[in-house]
Every structure is written in structure tokens, then in C-alpha cells.
Write a protein that holds these residues in place. Structure first.
Motif, PDB file in Angstrom:
ATOM      1  N   LEU A  67       0.829  -1.200   0.000  1.00  5.90           N
ATOM      2  CA  LEU A  67       0.000   0.000   0.000  1.00  5.90           C
ATOM      3  C   LEU A  67       0.871   1.261   0.000  1.00  5.90           C
ATOM      4  O   LEU A  67       0.549   2.242  -0.666  1.00  5.90           O
ATOM      5  CB  LEU A  67      -0.953   0.006   1.197  1.00  5.90           C
ATOM      6  CG  LEU A  67      -2.083  -1.017   1.178  1.00  5.90           C
ATOM      7  CD1 LEU A  67      -2.838  -1.004   2.508  1.00  5.90           C
ATOM      8  CD2 LEU A  67      -3.037  -0.740   0.031  1.00  5.90           C
TER       9      LEU A  67
ATOM     10  N   ILE B  87      -1.225   4.246  -2.206  1.00  3.02           N
ATOM     11  CA  ILE B  87      -2.578   4.191  -1.650  1.00  3.02           C
ATOM     12  C   ILE B  87      -2.574   4.605  -0.181  1.00  3.02           C
ATOM     13  O   ILE B  87      -3.473   5.321   0.272  1.00  3.02           O
ATOM     14  CB  ILE B  87      -3.182   2.787  -1.834  1.00  3.02           C
ATOM     15  CG1 ILE B  87      -3.379   2.505  -3.324  1.00  3.02           C
ATOM     16  CG2 ILE B  87      -4.493   2.635  -1.070  1.00  3.02           C
ATOM     17  CD1 ILE B  87      -3.816   1.096  -3.632  1.00  3.02           C
ATOM     18  N   LEU B  88      -1.572   4.166   0.548  1.00  3.70           N
ATOM     19  CA  LEU B  88      -1.488   4.508   1.971  1.00  3.70           C
ATOM     20  C   LEU B  88      -1.384   6.019   2.163  1.00  3.70           C
ATOM     21  O   LEU B  88      -2.050   6.589   3.036  1.00  3.70           O
ATOM     22  CB  LEU B  88      -0.288   3.793   2.597  1.00  3.70           C
ATOM     23  CG  LEU B  88      -0.253   3.690   4.111  1.00  3.70           C
ATOM     24  CD1 LEU B  88      -1.498   2.992   4.631  1.00  3.70           C
ATOM     25  CD2 LEU B  88       0.988   2.939   4.558  1.00  3.70           C
TER      26      LEU B  88
ATOM     27  N   ALA C  49      -2.507   8.275   0.056  1.00  5.45           N
ATOM     28  CA  ALA C  49      -3.805   8.846  -0.326  1.00  5.45           C
ATOM     29  C   ALA C  49      -4.826   8.682   0.792  1.00  5.45           C
ATOM     30  O   ALA C  49      -5.581   9.610   1.105  1.00  5.45           O
ATOM     31  CB  ALA C  49      -4.311   8.189  -1.602  1.00  5.45           C
ATOM     32  N   VAL C  50      -4.866   7.510   1.398  1.00  2.17           N
ATOM     33  CA  VAL C  50      -5.799   7.270   2.509  1.00  2.17           C
ATOM     34  C   VAL C  50      -5.473   8.191   3.678  1.00  2.17           C
ATOM     35  O   VAL C  50      -6.371   8.762   4.308  1.00  2.17           O
ATOM     36  CB  VAL C  50      -5.772   5.784   2.940  1.00  2.17           C
ATOM     37  CG1 VAL C  50      -6.521   5.561   4.241  1.00  2.17           C
ATOM     38  CG2 VAL C  50      -6.340   4.899   1.839  1.00  2.17           C
ATOM     39  N   ASN C  51      -4.200   8.352   3.952  1.00  4.83           N
ATOM     40  CA  ASN C  51      -3.772   9.235   5.037  1.00  4.83           C
ATOM     41  C   ASN C  51      -4.209  10.678   4.758  1.00  4.83           C
ATOM     42  O   ASN C  51      -4.713  11.370   5.646  1.00  4.83           O
ATOM     43  CB  ASN C  51      -2.257   9.150   5.219  1.00  4.83           C
ATOM     44  CG  ASN C  51      -1.787   9.794   6.495  1.00  4.83           C
ATOM     45  OD1 ASN C  51      -2.552   9.962   7.432  1.00  4.83           O
ATOM     46  ND2 ASN C  51      -0.525  10.172   6.525  1.00  4.83           N
TER      47      ASN C  51
ATOM     48  N   MET D 210      -6.707  11.584   2.863  1.00  4.56           N
ATOM     49  CA  MET D 210      -8.168  11.626   2.972  1.00  4.56           C
ATOM     50  C   MET D 210      -8.605  11.704   4.429  1.00  4.56           C
ATOM     51  O   MET D 210      -9.560  12.413   4.757  1.00  4.56           O
ATOM     52  CB  MET D 210      -8.790  10.397   2.303  1.00  4.56           C
ATOM     53  CG  MET D 210      -8.744  10.427   0.793  1.00  4.56           C
ATOM     54  SD  MET D 210      -9.323   8.899   0.016  1.00  4.56           S
ATOM     55  CE  MET D 210     -10.978   8.800   0.633  1.00  4.56           C
ATOM     56  N   LEU D 211      -7.929  10.983   5.294  1.00  8.40           N
ATOM     57  CA  LEU D 211      -8.270  11.034   6.720  1.00  8.40           C
ATOM     58  C   LEU D 211      -8.023  12.418   7.299  1.00  8.40           C
ATOM     59  O   LEU D 211      -8.810  12.913   8.107  1.00  8.40           O
ATOM     60  CB  LEU D 211      -7.485   9.979   7.498  1.00  8.40           C
ATOM     61  CG  LEU D 211      -7.928   8.540   7.293  1.00  8.40           C
ATOM     62  CD1 LEU D 211      -6.956   7.583   7.969  1.00  8.40           C
ATOM     63  CD2 LEU D 211      -9.338   8.336   7.817  1.00  8.40           C
TER      64      LEU D 211
ATOM     65  N   ARG E  84     -10.866  14.747   6.088  1.00  7.34           N
ATOM     66  CA  ARG E  84     -12.176  14.101   6.159  1.00  7.34           C
ATOM     67  C   ARG E  84     -13.326  15.083   6.310  1.00  7.34           C
ATOM     68  O   ARG E  84     -14.394  14.878   5.763  1.00  7.34           O
ATOM     69  CB  ARG E  84     -12.206  13.048   7.263  1.00  7.34           C
ATOM     70  CG  ARG E  84     -12.067  13.582   8.656  1.00  7.34           C
ATOM     71  CD  ARG E  84     -12.020  12.445   9.685  1.00  7.34           C
ATOM     72  NE  ARG E  84     -11.669  12.938  10.989  1.00  7.34           N
ATOM     73  CZ  ARG E  84     -10.447  13.021  11.476  1.00  7.34           C
ATOM     74  NH1 ARG E  84      -9.429  12.622  10.725  1.00  7.34           N
ATOM     75  NH2 ARG E  84     -10.219  13.483  12.678  1.00  7.34           N
TER      76      ARG E  84
END
Length: 161
Positions: free
Chosen positions: A47, A52-53, A55-57, A59-60, A63
Motif C-alpha cells: 500500500l 494508496i497509503l 492517499a488514505v492518510n 483523505m483522513l 475528512r
């Protein structure tokens, strides 16, 4: 002879002892689940390498802004219209008899497939007399009766408004 025990003293752990006990339990748990943890770390590494990791971070961290955008988009007229249509279709499906629906869908699917096959095989033009002659075919007559009955019932319901 020994003295009788009259009070039980509860052993209290210091913060340092609690911390060391927690670390020991964690070490034991890690060694028992070594294979699963190795797989989890491999997934995390993939990830990370794929981005991806990150991007998720991101996004968090964003949020609240993302939630505002999603809610703003969900409140738009086209989206609420689609949601209302989906709810209406769900209600329609809930009111239909599943066996009847399955029979109708299966008949329609196989009928369309066979009609496509016959249309590809034959180039013959159909005239007005061919149409009248086909009314004597019991299968065609049954299908026409079904369609006419459905149209009549739809018309009745439309008039009830």
C-alpha cells in the motif's frame, strides 16, 4: 499453630510493573501471531509503495472537507432524483411475486434471444397478411393478450390519479 488470615491484601502494581506486564503480553501475542503480522506488514508495504497509503492518510486528514463535498453533492437535485428512483424500484420489486418475476424475466430473456437468432436467419419481409396470419399462432396470441392486459391495467391505474 498459624494465625488465621483475617484480611486479604490486594497486590497493587506500580505503573512501571503494569507497563512491563503489557509489553510481555504484547511480545507473547506477537510471537503467537507471527505469520499474520508478517502478512499485514507486507500488505502495508505494498500500500505504501503504490501510494494508496499516502492517499488514505491524506483523505483522513481532510475528512471534514471531503464530508462537506459529499454532502453537498448528495443534496443536488439529480442525485436525490436517482435516490428516489432507486427507492421506488425497490418498492416495486418488493411488491412483486418473486416466482412470477423470475418466470417473466426468464421468458423475456429466452424469447429475445430466440427472436434475435430467427431474425438473423431470415431476411423475409413481413406483410400485413402475415401479421394477421400470425395472430392464429397460440404463442403470439398469448404474448399479445399479455401485453394488451398489461396496457389495460396500466391505463386503469393512470386514470386513478
Amino acid at each position: 499453630m498459624a494465625k488465621p488470615i483475617t484480611a486479604i491484601q490486594k497486590q497493587t502494581l506500580t505503573e512501571e510493573e503494569k507497563r512491563e506486564k503489557a509489553i510481555e503480553e504484547l511480545k507473547t501475542s506477537l510471537t503467537e501471531k507471527e505469520e499474520a503480522i508478517a502478512e499485514l506488514l507486507a500488505i502495508m508495504e505494498e500500500l505504501h509503495h503504490s501510494g494508496i497509503l499516502e492517499a488514505v492518510n491524506a483523505m483522513l486528514k481532510a475528512r471534514e472537507d471531503i464530508a462537506k463535498i459529499v454532502i453537498g453533492q448528495a443534496n443536488r437535485k439529480p442525485v436525490t432524483t436517482v435516490i428516489n428512483h432507486v427507492i421506488g424500484m425497490a418498492q416495486l420489486l418488493a411488491n412483486l411475486d418473486p416466482q412470477l418475476t423470475a418466470k417473466l424475466l426468464e421468458s423475456t430473456t429466452s424469447g429475445v434471444a430466440e427472436a434475435y437468432k430467427h431474425t438473423k436467419e431470415t431476411e423475409k419481409k413481413i406483410g400485413i397478411f402475415d401479421l394477421f396470419k400470425s395472430l392464429n399462432d397460440p404463442d403470439i396470441n398469448r404474448a399479445i393478450r399479455f401485453i394488451l392486459s398489461a396496457l389495460k391495467e396500466i391505463g386503469k391505474r393512470l386514470n386513478d390519479e
